[in-house]
Design a protein around this motif. Structure first.
Motif, mmCIF file in Angstrom:
data_model
loop_
_atom_site.group_PDB
_atom_site.id
_atom_site.type_symbol
_atom_site.label_atom_id
_atom_site.label_comp_id
_atom_site.label_asym_id
_atom_site.label_seq_id
_atom_site.Cartn_x
_atom_site.Cartn_y
_atom_site.Cartn_z
ATOM 1 N N ALA C 260 -55.856 -60.061 -85.488
ATOM 2 C CA ALA C 260 -56.146 -59.416 -84.197
ATOM 3 C C ALA C 260 -56.388 -57.929 -84.406
ATOM 4 O O ALA C 260 -57.263 -57.328 -83.776
ATOM 5 C CB ALA C 260 -54.993 -59.648 -83.219
ATOM 6 N N THR C 261 -55.618 -57.327 -85.312
ATOM 7 C CA THR C 261 -55.770 -55.896 -85.583
ATOM 8 C C THR C 261 -57.100 -55.612 -86.273
ATOM 9 O O THR C 261 -57.767 -54.620 -85.969
ATOM 10 C CB THR C 261 -54.599 -55.402 -86.448
ATOM 11 O OG1 THR C 261 -53.393 -55.651 -85.745
ATOM 12 C CG2 THR C 261 -54.725 -53.919 -86.738
ATOM 13 N N LEU C 262 -57.466 -56.484 -87.196
ATOM 14 C CA LEU C 262 -58.735 -56.297 -87.905
ATOM 15 C C LEU C 262 -59.899 -56.231 -86.914
ATOM 16 O O LEU C 262 -60.729 -55.314 -86.950
ATOM 17 C CB LEU C 262 -58.943 -57.458 -88.880
ATOM 18 C CG LEU C 262 -60.166 -57.379 -89.779
ATOM 19 C CD1 LEU C 262 -59.961 -56.289 -90.820
ATOM 20 C CD2 LEU C 262 -60.411 -58.717 -90.455
ATOM 21 N N GLY C 263 -59.945 -57.205 -86.000
ATOM 22 C CA GLY C 263 -61.031 -57.221 -85.029
ATOM 23 C C GLY C 263 -60.947 -56.040 -84.077
ATOM 24 O O GLY C 263 -61.955 -55.410 -83.750
ATOM 25 N N THR C 264 -59.707 -55.727 -83.641
ATOM 26 C CA THR C 264 -59.528 -54.584 -82.739
ATOM 27 C C THR C 264 -60.000 -53.295 -83.406
ATOM 28 O O THR C 264 -60.710 -52.487 -82.808
ATOM 29 C CB THR C 264 -58.045 -54.457 -82.341
ATOM 30 O OG1 THR C 264 -57.642 -55.667 -81.716
ATOM 31 C CG2 THR C 264 -57.832 -53.300 -81.392
#
Lengths: 342, 259, 350
Positions: C260-264
């Motif tokens: 989720a952090t990667l995409g965010t």
């Protein structure tokens, strides 16, 4: 905690955050919009400066001291200067330029880190953006110029007996002229300041006189930064450009005369301005090549024909004597306009 | 093959031993209760079965070492009901029971038709079909225990571990839930290991009891053998009386009379 | 055989279908609407001629083609990607932290990106002097770095690797990074407007290169988050019970947070810190449909994309031809919309 409670907290938080955002925005727009209040409190012309101060000068029999003491009106209130200042500190790049152009060069002891013109200005590491009262006071000035007053620097200086003049970003050219004259008056160089205003007035008039008729068929886009903030004709810079008669595409985006709207890329491309002026060459490294590389921008005639003028950010963002240079560049760019036929 | 073998099991929490060298076995389909005073190590011993604590010694679940059973495989062998399950507000009873199907689904798979049918069967087994769409957070104490048990049924694990699962219920609800467990044990062929506070209830429902005190096993056998007045007076309190009713020991604590 | 057996909280096809239609409508409106009126017929002809590689006379001038294909299309598509990513990352964070108030910036992704962007604006090389634009790179690295710091701090706590210690670590890291960011911003206040504009978020300078840049991250991240939706439900009963049900909460939490952090981080790098989307969209879906992440996550992907496209339409048309920062729109539109959902939702439980 119940789900409803949580949800209500979320909603309240959203509203508070929203209010915060709006407050931030209004604060930032105040600093951008050149403090319109300044034009109302500051006198318009030399004659307007003098009346507010003659009473003082006559009543204090100051002829023995070059006309001092003087009292002038500034946006932060009246400021009294007892004798001709000889240790001036300028925390405003524009004031620095004005001081040097009005013959106060040898009265200036220090200028801020952004005052890069003229080159002989005694630049220090004083911050123009976060001026520090103690750092200024340490220089033992007898007069301080600032262009904005974050954190009550002026009140701090006054408290320790140092007069400070606030000259916020001018919103009109007359506004700038009156600041220059006030500067001359406050530093004992009124004659030089009046002469500067008059030569600038003449120069601006002469520069645009060289333009042919029909410039109103042309249009321009003035870029403040690469996110398409622009300046309209109701801003200081826009009012200078307006003297050429060329239409500003940002004017439609600014019904309230706020002066600095953010345009959409679609609007800029669709408006297809004849000329593009970049005032973000130093800050943000923009030039004809970077503009041409933006998505969709290569089809604009200004880009295709190379009518993209790279301005010096510093000259374009100040309201000092170099506006004559700026207008000359603008007029030259109109006269040398590349056209599809050429 | 035994359902569970504890062999020289010890559990140490930050240098403080809470279970010391405990060994006993639970036969298939048997109900064994671990009893003893607070802090005797009942809960820690049960947690070794679901990998929730580190231990030394050996714990076998149906012949396989509990430490080697991992993740979904272990969860398909042993189901666990804590004293107070967390019931996420807003979650439906159906969805809560569906969580029991976790070990039977691929890690990233969605529920299949079969999973949904299993959930309905579990709801029916506990007579709570009509609650399917209810919010779990709105259920009464007895209802939540039924829902927890439905999840266990849906999990289809042959071993059920109950950690004080009835401690928060009133007497009649506790009795009802224990009856249900006993019924499920026969109908679904489940082995039950429970920690129970109520010694009388343990004596009535369980085949055998394991009595822990200070982390050590001090008795293992039928309730009548283990729950004797002499032993209980020693480890619990001197005022305990054990009365026999219909062949079952009834354990009560009588007020000491000054005489 | 399932008569009278409502399979509760399933992702009904009409929700997915309705959300998909809603997303498609918002995309079409986003492409149709703009400062310059392009006729729908011309737009359709232009799209068809691109899709089928058949030369159709589109009736659009070269400049109008550029507006349609270089400005509007990438802006709408980027809006979909950013909205989908922020909403589903918000849902994922809410799931792993069992907290409906969590958002994608909770663990320091927002503060880290803000610091990275501020450093790039204040001290970085001017744009164009590098092959890579330093601003998105710095924001991306800052976002990942912020969360990584929070994770290391949260899991170095001796008392246990719970989600609470992780949230506390995230709050501490976010406060620290925000303080650093403010410090840099105050020292270099000439960058204030640029930093501030970036923080409010914008899709104004979006082009296909931004779309290409974030697409792989968003696809991978969304795939993992959507695939984990049922595991998020299992996590909702707490770590002990979840592991007794056969999953590994710590590992799942780490995986979901990481992706989720990667995409965010990727979408923040190109669009700035657009707020409220990650919290409002999943929460509104939760109030209207179900608390099950099996429903919330997929619907967040669809409604999040649609919500941001609609917010962007407002951002670029209401004061047309001037632009409103999209972060202001998401809050201005989002808050009343959210209040409405709050008022009309049924079955709120205590």
């Amino acid at each position: 905690m119940s789900k409803r409670t949580i949800s209500i907290i979320v909603a309240v938080g959203v509203v508070l955050a929203l209010g915060f955002v709006l407050i931030l925005r209004s604060t930032s727009s105040e600093t951008e919009s050149a403090a319109p209040g300044s034009s109302t409190t500051a006198p318009d012309t030399t004659s307007a400066v003098a009346p507010t101060t003659t009473e003082q000068t006559t009543t204090t029999t100051a002829q023995t001291n070059d006309g001092f003491p003087v009292t002038i009106d500034t946006p932060s209130g009246p400021v009294t200067i007892d004798k001709k200042p000889v240790r001036i500190v300028s925390i405003s790049p524009t004031s620095t330029e004005v001081l040097f152009a009005t013959g106060a060069a040898n009265q200036v002891v220090a200028v801020d880190d952004q005052s890069n013109y003229p080159s002989e200005a005694p630049t220090t590491d004083l911050s123009a953006f976060t001026p520090n009262v103690e750092a200024i006071a340490a220089l033992d000035p007898d007069l301080v110029f600032l262009s904005f007053d974050p954190g009550d620097v002026i009140a701090g200086l006054e408290a320790i007996g140092i007069p400070a003049i606030l000259h916020p970003p001018a919103s009109t050219i007359d506004d700038a002229y009156s600041q220059w004259e006030q500067t001359g008056f406050a530093t004992g160089n009124l004659a030089a300041a009046v002469a500067l205003v008059s030569s600038t007035t003449d120069s601006l008039r002469a520069t645009v006189a060289g333009l042919p008729d029909g410039t109103d068929a042309l249009s321009y886009y003035y870029e403040l930064d690469p996110t398409f903030f622009s300046a309209t004709s109701s801003s200081f810079i826009g009012s200078l450009f307006a003297r050429t008669g060329v239409a500003n595409i940002a004017d439609d985006a600014d019904p309230d005369g706020f002066g600095f709207p953010q345009l959409t890329a679609e609007y800029i491309i669709g408006s297809d301005p004849t000329l593009i002026y970049l005032a973000d060459t130093k800050c943000c490294g923009q030039d004809l090549d970077t503009v041409a590389a933006r998505p969709g921008w290569n089809v604009m005639s200004a880009v295709e024909l190379g009518n993209v003028i790279e301005l010096d950010d510093d000259i374009a963002s100040r309201w000092g004597p170099r506006i004559t240079e700026l207008l000359e560049i603008v007029v030259a760019s109109i006269l040398d306009l590349e056209t599809a036929d050429a | 093959m035994n359902a569970i073998d504890f062999s020289h099991v010890s559990v140490v929490y930050s240098e403080h031993p809470v279970v010391r060298d405990v060994s006993f076995s639970v036969s298939d389909r048997e109900w064994v209760s671990v009893v003893g005073p607070n802090g005797a190590g009942k809960s820690s011993l049960l947690k070794t079965l679901v990998g929730a604590v580190a231990y030394s010694g050996r714990v076998d679940l149906r012949g396989e070492s509990a430490t080697e059973l991992r993740g979904r495989h272990r969860a398909s062998v042993v189901a666990y009901v804590p004293q107070r399950s967390f019931f996420p507000p807003g979650m439906t009873v159906f969805d809560f029971v569906l969580l029991g199907r976790t070990p039977h689904m691929g890690p990233l798979a969605s529920e299949s038709r079969r999973d949904i049918d299993e959930v309905w069967e579990a709801l029916e087994a506990l007579h709570i079909e009509r609650f399917a769409s209810r919010d779990v957070a709105t259920l009464s104490g007895g209802e939540t225990q039924r829902v927890s048990l439905a999840r266990v049924i849906a999990q289809r694990a042959p071993v059920l571990v109950l950690d004080e699962a009835t401690a928060s219920l009133d007497l009649s609800a506790q009795h009802e839930v224990l009856e249900l467990i006993d019924a499920l044990r026969s109908s679904h062929g489940i082995t039950v290991v429970s920690a129970i506070h109520d010694l009388t209830a343990a004596a009535q429902f369980c085949d055998r009891v394991a009595l822990l005190s200070g982390g050590e096993l001090i008795g293992f056998g039928s309730p009548a053998e283990v729950l004797t007045e002499a032993v209980l007076r020693e480890i619990l309190e001197p005022s305990i009386r054990v009365i026999e009713v219909d062949g079952n020991p009834v354990i009560v604590s009588l007020r000491t009379q000054e005489s | 055989m399932n008569a009278g057996r409502p399979a509760a909280s399933r992702l009904h096809w009409w929700w997915i279908g309705g959300a998909t239609v809603f997303l498609l409508i918002s995309i079409v409106v986003g492409v149709m609407v703009g400062v310059f009126a392009l006729s729908p017929g011309d737009i359709i002809r232009s799209v068809l001629s691109r899709l089928s590689w058949v030369e159709l006379s589109t009736g659009l001038s070269e400049r109008e083609e550029a507006i349609l294909w270089q400005i509007r299309m990438p802006r709408v598509i980027l809006g979909v990607l950013v909205g989908s990513m922020l909403s589903s990352a918000g849902a994922a964070y809410q799931g792993v932290f069992r907290n409906p108030l969590a958002d994608p910036y909770l663990l320091g992704a927002g503060a880290g990106a803000g610091l990275g962007a501020t450093l790039a604006i204040a001290y970085g090389p001017v744009a164009g002097s590098w092959i890579i634009d330093p601003l998105p790179l710095a924001a991306f690295v800052g976002a990942i770095g912020g969360v990584a710091l929070a994770y290391v701090l949260g899991y170095s706590v001796r008392s246990g690797r719970t989600s609470v210690t992780l949230i506390l670590a995230g709050v501490a890291i976010a406060a620290f990074l925000t303080a650093l960011q403010t410090f840099v911003q105050q020292r270099e206040s000439d960058t204030l407007r640029e930093v501030y504009g970036w923080i409010l978020g914008s899709l104004n300078t979006a082009g296909w290169s931004e779309v290409r840049l974030v697409l792989p991250y968003v696809v991978v991240s969304l795939s993992v988050v959507v695939a984990s939706r049922r595991l998020l439900d299992v996590l909702s009963v707490g770590d002990v019970e979840a592991s007794a049900l056969g999953i590994q909460p710590v590992r799942i939490r780490m995986t979901v947070i990481a992706f989720a952090t990667l995409g965010t981080a990727a979408v923040v790098a190109v669009s700035g810190l657009i707020g409220f989307v990650g919290i409002i969209v999943p929460h509104a879906i939760r109030l209207v449909t179900s608390v099950s992440y099996r429903v919330i996550v997929p619907l967040s992907v669809l409604f999040g994309g649609a919500f941001l496209v609609l917010a962007d339409i407002i951002a670029r048309t209401v004061l047309s031809p001037a632009e409103i920062p999209i972060g202001v729109v998401t809050a201005l539109v989002g808050a009343p919309f959210f209040a409405l959902v709050l008022r009309t939702s049924k079955g709120v439980v205590s």
